[in-house]
Scaffold this active site. Structure first.
Site: not given
Ligand SMILES: *Cc1c(COP(=O)(O)O)cnc(C)c1O
Length: 356
Positions: A99, A166, A190
């Site tokens: 990511w 993030d 998540k």
């Molecule tokens: C799942 C995830 C993403 C992607 O998220 P989307 O909402 O599917 O774009 C980005 N960063 C991390 C750390 C993730 O776990």
């Protein structure tokens, strides 16, 4: 048989969230209508939005000067929106996983990107330390929890520029000092809500500093001005997110979550380290994630991988297959996962070992 939900995302939600959302699908806030068929401008939905923003501020202790936004597009849209709004010349990225790599790639469309360090050389099995951030970077981007590889940065630190994080997979898993960050974002699927909603916590004074024109929908200021109602927000995931926020508050807040998260992770890591069949994939114990616990078969037992997966699945363990980039197994232990589920997984690992 009881199912134990270890999926990495979308992933387990509190039963409270699921039940309250199910009720609102048939009768939302006493309106006699489904949450799926009411205007986002109705007073009932506006109240959901403002309570969700309020609870974000309360649970995370967000200081004045920050705004909380709920938008569509997922965390992946933020990979592009962040540089669009913040990158004038140069940005710095810490590359700790898939990511993080994707986030850095998008930023390159907007200016110079300095990758201050990367753990790609070891399949992202550690968090790089001791790097230098260029002092003229417009911001520094990190991914606090690397969902695919099971590493996590669990301390808030100071940098001399806006820090952007993030936190898709570890938001609300531990108390954080929001004042150290200028922007925190994540997909909700998540640890918070079903897929479809993205949260953004942004310090207002970092905005409006780039020269480029920003399309209306991609400009954070649009959504600040309209309280995330410039266009139609994902109403149903927003409602579910609010239920999780209420659940967090009613269950002792984030400090209480962290305590249980540490207990759950310790239980499982201890078993991975003890059991002769398995080993953890993260090289440095202090980098081990509390949310996504990755492990593989020890070399001598490599041929048992499929058999263990089938055995564990037959005992109700769901979603423990590792990401294809790591292999082996990954047990995600998000807030809503009860300790009993980790105990059940540990028991299955012991039982499998005793048969070998
Ligand atoms: C799942 C995830 C993403 C992607 O998220 P989307 O909402 O599917 O774009 C980005 N960063 C991390 C750390 C993730 O776990």
């Amino acid at each position: 048989m009881k199912k134990h939900n270890f999926y990495a995302g979308p992933s387990i939600l509190p039963q409270f969230t699921i039940e309250e959302t199910a009720k609102a699908v048939t009768n939302f806030a006493g309106t006699g209508l489904s949450i799926m068929e009411v205007s986002h401008r109705s007073k009932e939905v506006v109240a959901v939005m403002s309570e969700a923003q309020q609870l974000f501020k309360e649970l995370l202790n967000i200081p004045d000067g920050y705004q909380v936004l709920f938008l569509g597009g997922g965390a992946s849209t933020q990979f592009m929106m962040i540089p669009f709004n913040l990158l004038q010349k140069k940005a710095a990225y810490l590359v700790t996983g898939g990511w993080a790599s994707k986030a850095a790639k998008e930023a390159k469309l907007f200016g110079e990107v300095v990758e201050v360090a990367s753990s790609k050389d070891a399949n992202f099995n550690y968090i790089p330390k001791g790097y230098t951030i260029p002092s003229d970077a417009d911001y520094f981007h990190i991914t606090t929890n690397n969902t695919l590889y099971g590493t996590e940065i669990r301390t808030d630190f100071d940098v001399n520029m806006p820090l952007v994080a993030d936190m898709s997979s570890d938001i609300f898993s531990r108390p954080i000092d929001v004042s150290k960050y200028s922007l925190i974002y994540g997909g909700a699927q998540k640890n918070l809500a079903p897929a479809g909603i993205t949260f953004i916590i942004v310090k207002e004074d970092i905005l409006g500093k780039v020269d480029r024109a920003i399309p209306t929908m991609l400009d954070y200021r649009t959504h600040i001005d309209k309280e995330s109602m410039f266009n139609t927000p994902p109403v149903l995931p927003l409602f579910a997110a609010l239920q999780t926020l209420r659940w967090l508050k009613n269950n002792g807040g984030i400090g209480a979550m962290e305590k249980v998260n540490i207990e759950k992770a310790q239980l499982l890591y201890n078993e991975i380290d003890r059991n002769k069949l398995f080993k953890g994939t993260v090289s440095n114990p202090e980098d081990r994630s509390l949310m996504n616990i990755c492990f593989v078969m020890n070399e001598e037992y490599a041929e048992l991988e499929k058999e263990f997966l089938e055995f564990a699945t037959s005992k109700g363990m769901t979603g423990i297959k590792g990401h294809r980039s790591v292999g082996g197994f990954r047990a995600s232990t998000y807030n809503a996962l009860p300790k009993e589920s980790v105990e059940a997984l540990v028991a299955v690992m012991k039982e499998f070992e005793s048969k070998k």
